[in-house]
Design an enzyme around this catalytic site. Structure first.
Site, PDB file in Angstrom:
ATOM      1  N   LEU A  76     -49.104  46.489  37.366  1.00 28.59           N
ATOM      2  CA  LEU A  76     -49.021  47.947  37.260  1.00 28.59           C
ATOM      3  C   LEU A  76     -48.010  48.343  36.186  1.00 28.59           C
ATOM      4  CD1 LEU A  76     -48.849  48.948  41.035  1.00 28.59           C
ATOM      5  CD2 LEU A  76     -50.857  48.845  39.582  1.00 28.59           C
ATOM      6  N   ALA A  77     -48.353  49.344  35.415  1.00 28.80           N
ATOM      7  CA  ALA A  77     -47.394  49.969  34.501  1.00 28.80           C
ATOM      8  C   ALA A  77     -47.550  51.457  34.720  1.00 28.80           C
ATOM      9  CB  ALA A  77     -47.696  49.600  33.055  1.00 28.80           C
TER      10      ALA A  77
ATOM     11  N   LYS B 141     -37.144  45.201  35.375  1.00 31.76           N
ATOM     12  CA  LYS B 141     -37.715  43.849  35.252  1.00 31.76           C
ATOM     13  C   LYS B 141     -36.819  42.821  35.943  1.00 31.76           C
ATOM     14  CE  LYS B 141     -41.518  44.812  33.087  1.00 31.76           C
ATOM     15  NZ  LYS B 141     -42.739  44.891  33.896  1.00 31.76           N
TER      16      LYS B 141
ATOM     17  N   TYR C 121     -34.894  48.177  25.611  1.00 31.73           N
ATOM     18  CA  TYR C 121     -35.733  47.539  26.626  1.00 31.73           C
ATOM     19  C   TYR C 121     -34.926  46.677  27.592  1.00 31.73           C
ATOM     20  CZ  TYR C 121     -39.853  45.982  28.984  1.00 31.73           C
ATOM     21  OH  TYR C 121     -40.775  45.765  29.968  1.00 31.73           O
TER      22      TYR C 121
ATOM     23  N   ALA D 214     -51.946  52.649  43.816  1.00 35.11           N
ATOM     24  CA  ALA D 214     -51.582  51.348  44.402  1.00 35.11           C
ATOM     25  C   ALA D 214     -50.256  51.406  45.157  1.00 35.11           C
ATOM     26  CB  ALA D 214     -51.496  50.299  43.293  1.00 35.11           C
TER      27      ALA D 214
ATOM     28  N   GLY E  88     -55.074  46.378  29.699  1.00 36.35           N
ATOM     29  CA  GLY E  88     -53.997  45.457  29.325  1.00 36.35           C
ATOM     30  C   GLY E  88     -54.077  44.105  30.005  1.00 36.35           C
ATOM     31  N   TYR E  89     -52.912  43.627  30.447  1.00 37.22           N
ATOM     32  CA  TYR E  89     -52.840  42.287  31.043  1.00 37.22           C
ATOM     33  C   TYR E  89     -53.671  42.163  32.322  1.00 37.22           C
ATOM     34  CZ  TYR E  89     -49.530  40.346  27.754  1.00 37.22           C
ATOM     35  OH  TYR E  89     -48.966  39.847  26.611  1.00 37.22           O
TER      36      TYR E  89
ATOM     37  N   THR F  27     -50.852  47.852  24.239  1.00 34.80           N
ATOM     38  CA  THR F  27     -51.527  48.419  25.414  1.00 34.80           C
ATOM     39  C   THR F  27     -51.139  49.892  25.479  1.00 34.80           C
ATOM     40  OG1 THR F  27     -49.723  48.020  26.961  1.00 34.80           O
ATOM     41  CG2 THR F  27     -51.333  46.236  26.729  1.00 34.80           C
TER      42      THR F  27
ATOM     43  N   GLU G 153     -57.271  55.654  37.552  1.00 37.17           N
ATOM     44  CA  GLU G 153     -57.836  56.163  36.298  1.00 37.17           C
ATOM     45  C   GLU G 153     -58.439  57.537  36.524  1.00 37.17           C
ATOM     46  OE1 GLU G 153     -57.357  54.831  33.491  1.00 37.17           O
ATOM     47  OE2 GLU G 153     -56.607  52.867  34.083  1.00 37.17           O
TER      48      GLU G 153
END
Ligand code: NAD
Length: 379
Positions: A140-141, A245, A236, A112, A52-53, A276, A75
Site C-alpha cells: 500500500l502507498a 519505513k 526521504y 485496506a 506499481g510493485y 509509480t 481505486e
C-alpha cells in the site's frame, strides 16, 4: 510526447483505459515469458494490487508462477462525469486475462485499512475456496489512513526532520528543474506519517488472517521499503517517510515472531526507485529517478517493477537455502541501485545538471514515458 497530457504537482489528470490495459498485457506477457521455476507461491494475497510493485507482484505470481491471487486496492470507478483511475482499469485487465488463462483471481475494491475490507477478504477467501495464503504482499502507498480503532484520520506528510531542506527536482509538466524548500515536520506530522505508512496495518492484516486460519504453514509475507541515495536522504530516509519505513521494518521482526508458530516468515524488501504514481509525488524523486535511469540503462542494470519482483522471488524469497538478508534482516533488491559505481555516476550528473543540459544528462524521456504509460498514455 505527452504534449496534451495535463500534469500538476506530479499527478497526471488524464488517462486512457485502453492504454492501461495494454500496459497490464505487456507485463503479463513478460511475466509469462519468465520461466516458471519453483512451485511457490500457490495462493497469494496482494494488498495494493492495482499499480506499481503490488500489481507486478500479482502479475508475476499469477502468470509467472501459476498462483491463485486475491488483490485488494482502492481505486476510483468511472462515473458519468469522468473515467476511473488507472488502477481501476488495470484490475479489470488483470482479471479478464487471468480468467482466460484459468487462473483463479478475485479482485476486491475497498479501503485496506478498514476492518470491513479485512472481513471482505476473509469471506471472499472462503467463498472462492482459496487455499490458505502462502504469500501476503503488503504494497500500500497511501496519503491517508483512518485508524479503525479510534476513527481518527491520519495523513502522510513528506517533510524532513529536524531542519529545513531544499532539494532540486524536475517539473514533470515541462521538464524544467526547480528547487523545492521544505520546513521540518512537527512531531504530530511524524507520528501521523508513521500511522499511515508504518507497519501497524500490516500487523492487523497478518493477525486477522492468522486468527481466521487463512495462512498456510510456511507462509511468507513481504512489505516494501526504500532507503535511497544521499541526494534524497533529507527528504526521504531521514525524513517522515523514512521514519514510517523504519517502523515497517521493525514490524517485520514482530510479525516473524507471530508467524514462527506456523513456520512462517516476514520480510521487508528494500526496492529500487521506479516510476509509480506514489513516487511521482515525492519531491526530489523524479529528478533522481531520471538520473538513475540514465546511469542504470547505460550500465545495463536497469530494472522495472516486474523485473525487481522477479529477482525478489527467484533470488531472495524462493531459493533452496535461507532468504538472503542484510544485517538488519532486510531483503535488498536495491543493491544494484546503491552500487558505488552507480551512485558515483548519479552524483556526477547532479554536480553538472542545469536547465540547459538536463534533458541530455538525465533520462527525462524515459521517466516521462513510464509516467505517461502508468496512465495509459504511452507513445
Ligand atoms: P502505487 O501508487 O503504484 O500503488 C499503491 C497501491 O496501493 C495501489 O494499488 C492503490 O490502489 C493501493 N492503495 C492505496 N491506498 C489504499 C487503501 N486505503 N486501500 C486499499 N488500497 C490502497 O505505489 P508503489 O510505488 O508501487 O508503492 C508500493 C510500496 O512500494 C510502498 O510501500 C512504497 O513505499 C514501496 N516502494 C516504492 C518504490 C518506488 O520507487 N515506487 C521504491 C521502494 C519501495
Amino acid at each position: 510526447m505527452g504534449a496534451t497530457a495535463r500534469i500538476s504537482n506530479g499527478i497526471c489528470l488524464d488517462m486512457n483505459p485502453a492504454g492501461c490495459e495494454g500496459l497490464v498485457l505487456e507485463q503479463i506477457k513478460a511475466a509469462g515469458d519468465m520461466d516458471r521455476q519453483g512451485k511457490e507461491p500457490r495462493s497469494v494475497l496482494v494488498l495494493g494490487a492495482s499499480g506499481g510493485y503490488g500489481l507486478s507482484a500479482r502479475i508475476f505470481s499469477a502468470f509467472g508462477k501459476g498462483a491463485q491471487t486475491m488483490g485488494v486496492s482502492l481505486e476510483r470507478a468511472p462515473c458519468e462525469k469522468r473515467g476511473g483511475s488507472p488502477g481501476w482499469y488495470n484490475n479489470i485487465a488483470f482479471e479478464t486475462v487471468a480468467k482466460q488463462a484459468n487462473l483463479k483471481a478475485v479482485t476486491l475494491q475497498g479501503d485496506a485499512f478498514s476492518e470491513a475490507t479485512k472481513l471482505q477478504v476473509v469471506e471472499a477467501a472462503r467463498e472462492h475456496q482459496f487455499e490458505p495464503f502462502d504469500l501476503v504482499v503488503y504494497s500500500l502507498a497511501s496519503p491517508v489512513r483512518t485508524d479503525p480503532e479510534t476513527g481518527v484520520t491520519h495523513r502522510t506528510t513528506i517533510k524532513p526532520i529536524g531542519q529545513p531542506t531544499s532539494t532540486l527536482t524536475i517539473n514533470l509538466a515541462n521538464g524544467q528543474l526547480k528547487n523545492v524548500s521544505l520546513n521540518p515536520a512537527t512531531e504530530a506530522e511524524i507520528a501521523d506519517t508513521i500511522k499511515v505508512m508504518g507497519g501497524e496495518d500490516w500487523k492487523l492484516w497478518m493477525n486477522k488472517l492468522h486468527e481466521e486460519g487463512l495462512l498456510a504453514t510456511g507462509v511468507k509475507t513481504v512489505a516494501f521499503s526504500y532507503i535511497g541515495p544521499p541526494v534524497s536522504n533529507d527528504i526521504y530516509r531521514s525524513g517522515t517517510l523514512g521514519r514510517a519505513k523504519e517502523h515497517l521494518e521493525a514490524t517485520a521482526h514482530e510479525l516473524a515472531s507471530l508467524l514462527e508458530t506456523i513456520g512462517g516468515s516476514a520480510y521487508v524488501a528494500v526496492c529500487k526507485a521506479v516510476v509509480t504514481r506514489a513516487s511521482a509525488v515525492i519531491p526530489a524523486m523524479p529528478l533522481y529517478i531520471a538520473a538513475l535511469f540514465r546511469v542504470m540503462k547505460d550500465m545495463d542494470l536497469h530494472e522495472d517493477c516486474l523485473q525487481q519482483i522477479k529477482r525478489l522471488f527467484r533470488e531472495r524469497l524462493y531459493t533452496d537455502g535461507k532468504v538472503p538478508v542484510d544485517n538488519e534482516g532486510r531483503i535488498r533488491i536495491d543493491d544494484w541501485e546503491l552500487r558505488t559505481d552507480v551512485q558515483e555516476k548519479v552524483a556526477e550528473i547532479y554536480s553538472k545538471v542545469n536547465n540547459e543540459n538536463v534533458w541530455s544528462l538525465v533520462d527525462f524521456e524515459g521517466y516521462q514515458n513510464d509516467f505517461l504509460a502508468l496512465h495509459g498514455l504511452k507513445g
